[in-house]
Design a protein around this motif. Structure first.
Motif, PDB file in Angstrom:
ATOM      1  N   ILE A   1     -12.211   2.882   8.505  1.00 12.68           N
ATOM      2  CA  ILE A   1     -12.943   3.058   9.757  1.00 12.68           C
ATOM      3  C   ILE A   1     -12.112   3.961  10.662  1.00 12.68           C
ATOM      4  N   LEU A   2     -12.615   5.151  10.932  1.00 14.49           N
ATOM      5  CA  LEU A   2     -11.888   6.110  11.753  1.00 14.49           C
ATOM      6  C   LEU A   2     -12.470   6.202  13.164  1.00 14.49           C
ATOM      7  N   VAL A   3     -13.780   6.400  13.255  1.00 15.17           N
ATOM      8  CA  VAL A   3     -14.451   6.507  14.559  1.00 15.17           C
ATOM      9  C   VAL A   3     -15.364   5.302  14.705  1.00 15.17           C
ATOM     10  N   GLU A   4     -15.003   4.390  15.611  1.00 10.86           N
ATOM     11  CA  GLU A   4     -15.724   3.123  15.709  1.00 10.86           C
ATOM     12  C   GLU A   4     -17.193   3.292  16.091  1.00 10.86           C
ATOM     13  N   LYS A   5     -17.501   4.309  16.864  1.00  6.72           N
ATOM     14  CA  LYS A   5     -18.889   4.480  17.310  1.00  6.72           C
ATOM     15  C   LYS A   5     -19.814   4.902  16.169  1.00  6.72           C
ATOM     16  N   ASN A   6     -19.224   5.285  15.024  1.00  3.09           N
ATOM     17  CA  ASN A   6     -20.028   5.686  13.870  1.00  3.09           C
ATOM     18  C   ASN A   6     -20.333   4.523  12.934  1.00  3.09           C
ATOM     19  N   TRP A   7     -19.987   3.303  13.392  1.00  4.54           N
ATOM     20  CA  TRP A   7     -20.194   2.120  12.557  1.00  4.54           C
ATOM     21  C   TRP A   7     -21.011   1.080  13.332  1.00  4.54           C
ATOM     22  N   GLN A   8     -21.788   0.295  12.557  1.00  6.83           N
ATOM     23  CA  GLN A   8     -22.628  -0.743  13.171  1.00  6.83           C
ATOM     24  C   GLN A   8     -22.253  -2.102  12.598  1.00  6.83           C
ATOM     25  N   VAL A   9     -22.189  -3.107  13.480  1.00  6.78           N
ATOM     26  CA  VAL A   9     -21.838  -4.459  13.046  1.00  6.78           C
ATOM     27  C   VAL A   9     -23.036  -5.092  12.339  1.00  6.78           C
ATOM     28  N   VAL A  10     -22.805  -5.627  11.141  1.00  5.05           N
ATOM     29  CA  VAL A  10     -23.870  -6.281  10.376  1.00  5.05           C
ATOM     30  C   VAL A  10     -23.584  -7.762  10.144  1.00  5.05           C
ATOM     31  N   SER A  11     -22.354  -8.195  10.419  1.00  3.65           N
ATOM     32  CA  SER A  11     -22.026  -9.622  10.281  1.00  3.65           C
ATOM     33  C   SER A  11     -20.805  -9.934  11.140  1.00  3.65           C
ATOM     34  N   GLN A  12     -20.633 -11.207  11.494  1.00  2.00           N
ATOM     35  CA  GLN A  12     -19.468 -11.606  12.279  1.00  2.00           C
ATOM     36  C   GLN A  12     -19.062 -13.028  11.910  1.00  2.00           C
ATOM     37  N   ASP A  13     -17.789 -13.309  12.073  1.00  2.00           N
ATOM     38  CA  ASP A  13     -17.215 -14.631  11.828  1.00  2.00           C
ATOM     39  C   ASP A  13     -16.064 -14.839  12.819  1.00  2.00           C
ATOM     40  N   PRO A  14     -16.180 -15.821  13.738  1.00  2.00           N
ATOM     41  CA  PRO A  14     -17.215 -16.847  13.875  1.00  2.00           C
ATOM     42  C   PRO A  14     -18.557 -16.259  14.307  1.00  2.00           C
ATOM     43  N   THR A  15     -19.620 -17.052  14.054  1.00  5.73           N
ATOM     44  CA  THR A  15     -20.961 -16.592  14.356  1.00  5.73           C
ATOM     45  C   THR A  15     -21.296 -16.815  15.817  1.00  5.73           C
ATOM     46  N   ASP A  16     -22.453 -16.330  16.191  1.00  7.58           N
ATOM     47  CA  ASP A  16     -22.928 -16.425  17.567  1.00  7.58           C
ATOM     48  C   ASP A  16     -22.991 -17.885  18.025  1.00  7.58           C
ATOM     49  N   GLY A  17     -22.413 -18.153  19.200  1.00 10.15           N
ATOM     50  CA  GLY A  17     -22.469 -19.494  19.774  1.00 10.15           C
ATOM     51  C   GLY A  17     -21.306 -20.383  19.425  1.00 10.15           C
ATOM     52  N   ALA A  18     -20.481 -19.985  18.477  1.00  9.53           N
ATOM     53  CA  ALA A  18     -19.325 -20.805  18.108  1.00  9.53           C
ATOM     54  C   ALA A  18     -18.254 -20.732  19.201  1.00  9.53           C
ATOM     55  N   GLN A  19     -17.481 -21.798  19.326  1.00 10.52           N
ATOM     56  CA  GLN A  19     -16.366 -21.830  20.283  1.00 10.52           C
ATOM     57  C   GLN A  19     -15.087 -21.426  19.564  1.00 10.52           C
ATOM     58  N   ALA A  20     -14.350 -20.512  20.175  1.00  2.91           N
ATOM     59  CA  ALA A  20     -13.091 -20.056  19.565  1.00  2.91           C
ATOM     60  C   ALA A  20     -12.068 -19.839  20.674  1.00  2.91           C
ATOM     61  N   ALA A  21     -10.804 -20.067  20.338  1.00 14.12           N
ATOM     62  CA  ALA A  21      -9.724 -19.935  21.324  1.00 14.12           C
ATOM     63  C   ALA A  21      -9.466 -18.473  21.637  1.00 14.12           C
ATOM     64  N   GLN A  22      -9.148 -18.227  22.879  1.00 14.04           N
ATOM     65  CA  GLN A  22      -8.773 -16.871  23.245  1.00 14.04           C
ATOM     66  C   GLN A  22      -7.545 -16.447  22.450  1.00 14.04           C
ATOM     67  N   GLY A  23      -7.573 -15.201  22.021  1.00 17.23           N
ATOM     68  CA  GLY A  23      -6.487 -14.695  21.196  1.00 17.23           C
ATOM     69  C   GLY A  23      -6.767 -14.835  19.713  1.00 17.23           C
ATOM     70  N   SER A  24      -7.808 -15.620  19.352  1.00 12.72           N
ATOM     71  CA  SER A  24      -8.145 -15.748  17.928  1.00 12.72           C
ATOM     72  C   SER A  24      -8.879 -14.492  17.463  1.00 12.72           C
ATOM     73  N   THR A  25      -8.989 -14.356  16.157  1.00  8.05           N
ATOM     74  CA  THR A  25      -9.563 -13.139  15.567  1.00  8.05           C
ATOM     75  C   THR A  25     -11.035 -13.345  15.223  1.00  8.05           C
ATOM     76  N   VAL A  26     -11.857 -12.394  15.615  1.00  7.28           N
ATOM     77  CA  VAL A  26     -13.269 -12.358  15.207  1.00  7.28           C
ATOM     78  C   VAL A  26     -13.395 -11.257  14.157  1.00  7.28           C
TER      79      VAL A  26
END
Length: 228
Positions: free
Chosen positions: A74-99
């Motif tokens: 991944i070189l230019v971030e604006k040329n990419w689209q997010v298709v999945s994430q972990d943790p998912t929408d609505g999950a609680q996660a500590a600040q500083g943790s990795t998504v």
């Protein structure tokens, strides 16, 4: 801003704890700090990677993105689209943790969309061609049926006309003249000198009108001579 709010809350808790025991103040402050550091993870699926990264980092998260389709860098971030994430929408996660974000290049998305559009267009064209063929076949069948009916009607009309013409000709045709029979040949003259001669010839008795009959031989004038 969130860090400032956390410090204000912690300071308030510590000041409040001056009226009580030290042991009671410390657990309350730790619980409040832990509650403030837990943040709901927003949904960033569908966003470009640069916007998704900014949104998550503003909430205190660390972002890790990777190409889940081809594994490209991944070189230019604006040329990419997010298709999945972990943790998912609505999950609680500590600040500083990795998504963790799974991304796909916009170029590939455009190519897939173009292929999908072409497939849809090809399908629509095939369906239209099939419908046109069905319509053409139906029209041809209807025309063939109409032509057959027209031919039958024409043949019937011709037969009716021929029969009518024959009937008209028969009505005006003169009746054949009766055959003329040839007249029967006149009988040859026969003469019998007397009844004895007629009997000897086997002609007696003689009736009026027969050859050989004479009034002189019919003594009683009854029209029969030589009856005795």
């Amino acid at each position: 801003m969130k860090k400032t709010l956390a410090l204000v809350v912690l300071t308030g808790l510590m000041l409040t704890g001056c009226d009580g025991s030290k042991e009671a103040t410390q657990p309350s402050a730790a619980a409040a700090a832990e509650a403030i550091s837990a943040v709901g993870v927003p949904s960033v699926v569908g966003q470009t990677l640069d916007k998704a990264t900014d949104q998550l980092e503003d909430l205190g998260f660390t972002v890790e993105a990777r190409d889940i389709i081809d594994g490209k860098s991944i070189l230019v971030e604006k040329n990419w689209q997010v298709v999945s994430q972990d943790p998912t929408d609505g999950a609680q996660a500590a600040q500083g943790s990795t998504v963790k974000l799974g991304v796909k290049s916009l170029e590939k998305i455009a190519a897939e969309k173009a292929a999908a559009d072409k497939a849809a267009a090809d399908k629509a064209a095939a369906e239209a061609a099939a419908a046109a063929k069905i319509a053409a076949d139906q029209a041809a069948a209807e025309k063939a049926a109409a032509d057959q009916v027209a031919a039958q009607v024409a043949a019937q009309k011709a037969a009716d006309a021929a029969a009518q013409q024959a009937a008209q000709q028969a009505a005006v045709k003169p009746a054949p003249a009766p055959a003329v029979q040839a007249p029967a040949p006149a009988p040859a003259a026969v003469y019998y000198a007397n009844c004895a001669a007629a009997k000897a010839a086997g002609a007696a008795p003689l009736y009026r009108g027969q050859p050989g009959y004479r009034a002189g031989m019919d003594g009683d004038s009854d029209g029969v001579a030589c009856e005795r």
